[in-house]
Design a protein around this motif. Structure first.
Motif, PDB file in Angstrom:
ATOM      1  N   UNK A  17      64.650  16.951   7.412  1.00  0.00           N
ATOM      2  CA  UNK A  17      63.452  16.338   7.974  1.00  0.00           C
ATOM      3  C   UNK A  17      63.106  15.041   7.249  1.00  0.00           C
ATOM      4  N   UNK A  18      63.202  15.054   5.916  1.00  0.00           N
ATOM      5  CA  UNK A  18      62.890  13.859   5.134  1.00  0.00           C
ATOM      6  C   UNK A  18      63.789  12.696   5.534  1.00  0.00           C
ATOM      7  N   UNK A  19      65.068  12.978   5.748  1.00  0.00           N
ATOM      8  CA  UNK A  19      66.013  11.924   6.146  1.00  0.00           C
ATOM      9  C   UNK A  19      65.699  11.413   7.545  1.00  0.00           C
ATOM     10  N   UNK A  20      65.393  12.334   8.466  1.00  0.00           N
ATOM     11  CA  UNK A  20      65.103  11.938   9.848  1.00  0.00           C
ATOM     12  C   UNK A  20      63.852  11.062   9.906  1.00  0.00           C
ATOM     13  N   UNK A  21      62.814  11.452   9.191  1.00  0.00           N
ATOM     14  CA  UNK A  21      61.553  10.692   9.200  1.00  0.00           C
ATOM     15  C   UNK A  21      61.767   9.301   8.601  1.00  0.00           C
ATOM     16  N   UNK A  64      53.197  12.146  14.762  1.00  0.00           N
ATOM     17  CA  UNK A  64      53.372  13.386  15.520  1.00  0.00           C
ATOM     18  C   UNK A  64      54.834  13.598  15.922  1.00  0.00           C
ATOM     19  N   UNK A  65      55.599  12.508  16.114  1.00  0.00           N
ATOM     20  CA  UNK A  65      57.010  12.667  16.478  1.00  0.00           C
ATOM     21  C   UNK A  65      57.798  13.396  15.382  1.00  0.00           C
ATOM     22  N   UNK A  66      57.425  13.144  14.120  1.00  0.00           N
ATOM     23  CA  UNK A  66      58.086  13.845  13.017  1.00  0.00           C
ATOM     24  C   UNK A  66      57.754  15.321  13.005  1.00  0.00           C
ATOM     25  N   UNK A  67      56.492  15.653  13.295  1.00  0.00           N
ATOM     26  CA  UNK A  67      56.091  17.069  13.379  1.00  0.00           C
ATOM     27  C   UNK A  67      56.802  17.748  14.545  1.00  0.00           C
ATOM     28  N   UNK A 109      52.821  22.779   7.692  1.00  0.00           N
ATOM     29  CA  UNK A 109      52.370  21.817   6.683  1.00  0.00           C
ATOM     30  C   UNK A 109      53.201  21.901   5.406  1.00  0.00           C
ATOM     31  N   UNK A 110      53.577  23.108   5.003  1.00  0.00           N
ATOM     32  CA  UNK A 110      54.309  23.259   3.750  1.00  0.00           C
ATOM     33  C   UNK A 110      55.714  22.671   3.829  1.00  0.00           C
ATOM     34  N   UNK A 111      56.300  22.683   5.039  1.00  0.00           N
ATOM     35  CA  UNK A 111      57.626  22.087   5.196  1.00  0.00           C
ATOM     36  C   UNK A 111      57.536  20.563   5.085  1.00  0.00           C
ATOM     37  N   UNK A 112      56.490  19.982   5.699  1.00  0.00           N
ATOM     38  CA  UNK A 112      56.286  18.534   5.593  1.00  0.00           C
ATOM     39  C   UNK A 112      56.039  18.148   4.135  1.00  0.00           C
ATOM     40  N   UNK A 113      55.255  18.981   3.417  1.00  0.00           N
ATOM     41  CA  UNK A 113      55.009  18.721   1.999  1.00  0.00           C
ATOM     42  C   UNK A 113      56.313  18.810   1.206  1.00  0.00           C
ATOM     43  N   UNK A 114      57.140  19.805   1.533  1.00  0.00           N
ATOM     44  CA  UNK A 114      58.427  19.951   0.848  1.00  0.00           C
ATOM     45  C   UNK A 114      59.341  18.760   1.119  1.00  0.00           C
ATOM     46  N   UNK A 115      59.138  18.108   2.271  1.00  0.00           N
ATOM     47  CA  UNK A 115      59.939  16.931   2.609  1.00  0.00           C
ATOM     48  C   UNK A 115      59.439  15.683   1.886  1.00  0.00           C
ATOM     49  N   UNK A 116      58.299  15.803   1.174  1.00  0.00           N
ATOM     50  CA  UNK A 116      57.808  14.697   0.375  1.00  0.00           C
ATOM     51  C   UNK A 116      56.700  13.882   1.004  1.00  0.00           C
TER      52      UNK A 116
END
Length: 269
Positions: free
Chosen positions: A39-43, A60-63, A145-152
């Motif tokens: 996810x971090x790479x895609x965003x 929102x596209x990243x979510x 939310x925790x996955x987005x946080x884990x992605x930085x």
């Protein structure tokens, strides 16, 4: 309604049991942490963040991308006009549907108003569309939310940061006027010549983005079992960028694809 939805998603769930599908499993921490890296790479590669006060918030596209990798898609329940005589305001509710289990796994509410900073001159369709967009981000935030946080990144959708009051008000510094001198008094007394105003460019016409009804129809068609996961992911990532004409084209294309594939399966049978 639930029985009908389960029937639609049954082929998808059967396929998931027979082979390892592309989606991650939200119940497995090792898989979801691997998703955070992806996810971090895609965003980053697609520039899907907005910077507010030095912090990066995911659009929102990243979510939606994170949700699609988990087999979770947003369904618009309603968009309600709650305007008053002095305020244009819409409320939206979105639920999250798990394609593999056939159950609702989350929900989100959001509003948008022309009383917000920067939205005074928004047209009604834009206020309605933003309420829906925020509800999609909020629904995903409640479970991912925790996955987005884990992605930085910050665990709040960027669209929520557009609410008035999030940006600090910058007050102009107080200045002390210098004492008047004979030279400045004489200059102020000299009549000023009128300077012709520079021509201003006409404002660009507002884009008529896809309506809530069009997006809901697109999502309904994407849930059809003959539509592939790759097609769903691609369409969901771009759904909030569609204007009304492109949304109509997407609906027509999906209907034709479903009809052609169903006829092909019938002929093969």
């Amino acid at each position: 309604m639930e029985t009908a939805m389960n029937e639609v998603t049954k082929p998808v769930k059967d396929q998931a049991r027979k082979s390892k599908i592309e989606s991650y499993d939200i119940s497995r921490s090792d898989e979801t942490l691997h998703l955070a890296t992806d996810l971090a790479k895609f965003i980053k590669d697609n520039k899907l963040t907005t910077t507010v006060q030095g912090k990066e918030f995911v659009n929102v596209e990243g979510w939606q991308y994170a949700g699609s990798r988990l087999g979770i898609v947003p369904i618009v329940d309603h968009v309600i006009n709650v305007s008053t005589e002095t305020e244009l305001k819409y409320q939206a509710k979105v639920t999250l549907f798990d394609l593999r289990s056939g159950h609702t796994v989350g929900a989100g509410f959001a509003v948008c108003s022309n009383k917000e900073s920067g939205k005074k001159f928004y047209q009604e369709f834009a206020i309605m569309s933003m309420a829906q967009t925020r509800a999609i981000g909020k629904a995903y935030r409640n479970i991912l939310a925790w996955i987005i946080r884990a992605a930085g990144y910050e665990p709040t959708p960027a669209e929520e940061m557009e609410y008035g009051g999030n940006q600090p008000e910058v007050k102009p510094a107080l200045t002390v006027a210098p004492a008047a001198t004979p030279a400045t008094v004489a200059a102020e007394a000299t009549p000023m010549k009128a300077v012709p105003a520079e021509p201003t460019e006409a404002p660009a016409p507002a884009i008529a983005y896809a309506t809530a009804a069009q997006k809901e129809e697109i999502i309904r068609l994407l849930n059809h079992p003959v539509i592939t996961r790759q097609e769903k992911t691609k369409m969901l990532l771009n759904i909030n960028r569609l204007d009304e004409e492109r949304a109509n084209q997407a609906v027509a294309k999906l209907r034709k694809a479903i009809e052609d594939r169903e006829n092909g399966e019938s002929a093969a049978a």
